[in-house]
Enzyme design. Structure first.
Site, PDB file in Angstrom:
ATOM      1  N   ASP A  67       0.725  -1.518   0.003  1.00 27.12           N
ATOM      2  CA  ASP A  67      -0.227  -0.164   0.187  1.00 27.12           C
ATOM      3  C   ASP A  67       0.887   1.344  -0.200  1.00 27.12           C
ATOM      4  O   ASP A  67       1.931   1.051   0.096  1.00 27.12           O
ATOM      5  CB  ASP A  67      -0.846   0.133   1.437  1.00 27.12           C
ATOM      6  CG  ASP A  67      -0.967  -0.712   2.310  1.00 27.12           C
ATOM      7  OD1 ASP A  67       0.788   0.167   2.382  1.00 27.12           O
ATOM      8  OD2 ASP A  67      -1.370  -0.426   3.241  1.00 27.12           O
ATOM      9  N   ASN A 136      -6.981  -3.023  14.217  1.00 30.91           N
ATOM     10  CA  ASN A 136      -8.138  -3.181  14.166  1.00 30.91           C
ATOM     11  C   ASN A 136      -8.888  -4.705  13.215  1.00 30.91           C
ATOM     12  O   ASN A 136      -9.818  -4.365  12.712  1.00 30.91           O
ATOM     13  CB  ASN A 136      -8.731  -1.629  13.508  1.00 30.91           C
ATOM     14  CG  ASN A 136      -8.281  -1.572  12.273  1.00 30.91           C
ATOM     15  OD1 ASN A 136      -7.580  -2.327  11.521  1.00 30.91           O
ATOM     16  ND2 ASN A 136      -8.360  -0.273  11.129  1.00 30.91           N
ATOM     17  N   HIS A 138      -6.911  -4.832  10.414  1.00 37.14           N
ATOM     18  CA  HIS A 138      -7.045  -4.699   8.973  1.00 37.14           C
ATOM     19  C   HIS A 138      -5.461  -5.867   8.218  1.00 37.14           C
ATOM     20  O   HIS A 138      -5.027  -5.549   9.441  1.00 37.14           O
ATOM     21  CB  HIS A 138      -6.994  -3.539   9.144  1.00 37.14           C
ATOM     22  CG  HIS A 138      -5.754  -2.255   8.843  1.00 37.14           C
ATOM     23  ND1 HIS A 138      -5.530  -0.850   8.735  1.00 37.14           N
ATOM     24  CD2 HIS A 138      -3.978  -2.245   8.992  1.00 37.14           C
ATOM     25  CE1 HIS A 138      -4.452   0.028   9.424  1.00 37.14           C
ATOM     26  NE2 HIS A 138      -3.855  -1.838   9.215  1.00 37.14           N
ATOM     27  N   GLU A 143      -9.542  -2.072   5.733  1.00 40.49           N
ATOM     28  CA  GLU A 143     -10.058  -1.135   6.797  1.00 40.49           C
ATOM     29  C   GLU A 143     -11.318  -2.609   7.238  1.00 40.49           C
ATOM     30  O   GLU A 143     -12.207  -3.186   6.537  1.00 40.49           O
ATOM     31  CB  GLU A 143     -10.485   0.386   6.674  1.00 40.49           C
ATOM     32  CG  GLU A 143      -9.230   1.007   6.498  1.00 40.49           C
ATOM     33  CD  GLU A 143      -8.479   1.490   7.165  1.00 40.49           C
ATOM     34  OE1 GLU A 143      -8.476   0.233   8.536  1.00 40.49           O
ATOM     35  OE2 GLU A 143      -7.970   2.219   7.709  1.00 40.49           O
TER      36      GLU A 143
HETATM   37  P1  PGA Z   1       2.476  -1.532  12.967  1.00 35.52           P
HETATM   38  O1  PGA Z   1       1.219  -2.136  11.993  1.00 35.52           O
HETATM   39  O2  PGA Z   1       3.530  -3.060  12.441  1.00 35.52           O
HETATM   40  O3  PGA Z   1       3.307  -0.160  13.355  1.00 35.52           O
HETATM   41  O4  PGA Z   1       1.333  -2.304  13.868  1.00 35.52           O
HETATM   42  C1  PGA Z   1       0.763  -2.795  11.015  1.00 35.52           C
HETATM   43  C2  PGA Z   1      -0.689  -2.826  10.127  1.00 35.52           C
HETATM   44  O5  PGA Z   1      -1.096  -1.660  10.303  1.00 35.52           O
HETATM   45  O6  PGA Z   1      -0.333  -3.302   9.247  1.00 35.52           O
END
Ligand code: PGA
Length: 245
Positions: A67, A136, A138, A143
């Protein structure tokens, strides 16, 4: 899903780096899907160290990141392209022409998403996809919501995701772009093999819902239950609720 629980985040980083270098050795022209976020950073540092010690030849590999933010270009210090440059790309011998990224500054963002899908297809598909997971649930920027999209697409970021990414934008969530481009759920599920990494107590809940729960668009990572070759690498803190609902 194969769940591997390791003692701490350092061991998770080493295990992920080892999975990637083993895959590179077996298949030098590996097509690797990569993720940003804090979790894989130590694994990327480990990969740079291993490369310095002649462990990991990236010269024939290709990469596709999951992304990118919309509205900023690849040279913006908050872009995921710069993040990857700093944490991994500048420390390994990847051919720059085989580094693939969504262009968040493209004039036509929908056409850019189509171009990316086609580029993955032309490369023969993703052999090994690395994933993190948002608290969350995702994956990429897919999302939670009433629906998930299969193909690479534009996304409006949730406030929690903008907050999580604020460190890239001077710690101010309002400076985080409101929109991003992301591989879709179908793009991710077409990868031949997936390794998801999660560490720390903050991920215990979303990991439990990913592996124990129903497949639900409210927990995008839960779709990984249908994939035939997924490994989830966890430290103990992230694994505490696995097997319990
Ligand atoms: P993080 O993010 O590794 O900073 O926890 C993971 C994500 O949002 O995919």
């Amino acid at each position: 899903m194969k769940i591997t629980v390791l003692k701490d985040s350092d061991r998770v980083a080493r295990a992920l780096a080892r999975r990637i270098t083993d895959a590179l050795r077996e298949q030098p022209d590996l097509v690797l899907g990569l993720a940003t976020g804090r979790t894989p950073v130590d694994a990327y540092a480990q990969l740079r160290r291993m490369h310095q010690e002649d462990d990991g030849d990236w010269s024939r590999a290709s990469t596709f990141n999951l992304d990118e933010f919309a509205g900023i270009d690849a040279s913006h210090p908050g872009s995921f392209r710069q993040f990857m440059q700093h944490h991994l790309f500048e420390g390994v011998n990847l051919d720059p022409s085989r580094i693939h990224f969504l262009n968040g500054a493209a004039a036509d963002l929908d056409a850019e998403c189509d171009r990316y899908e086609e580029a993955i297809h032309q490369a023969g598909g993703i052999d090994l996809q690395v994933l993190g997971i948002g608290s969350n649930g995702h994956i990429g920027f897919n999302e939670p919501g009433d629906e998930l999209l299969a193909r690479t697409h534009r996304v409006r970021l949730q406030p929690s995701t903008r907050r999580d990414n604020a460190p890239l934008f001077g710690d101010d969530p309002s400076h985080v772009p409101a929109e991003a481009l992301s591989m879709g759920i179908g793009t991710i599920l077409r990868a031949r093999r997936i390794v998801l990494v999660a560490t720390g107590a903050k991920k215990a809940d979303c990991i439990a819902r990913t592996v124990n729960g129903r497949i639900a668009t409210r927990v995008p990572a839960s779709v990984l239950q249908v994939h035939p070759d997924v490994e989830i690498l966890l430290d103990r803190a992230a694994a505490v609720r696995v097997g319990r609902t």
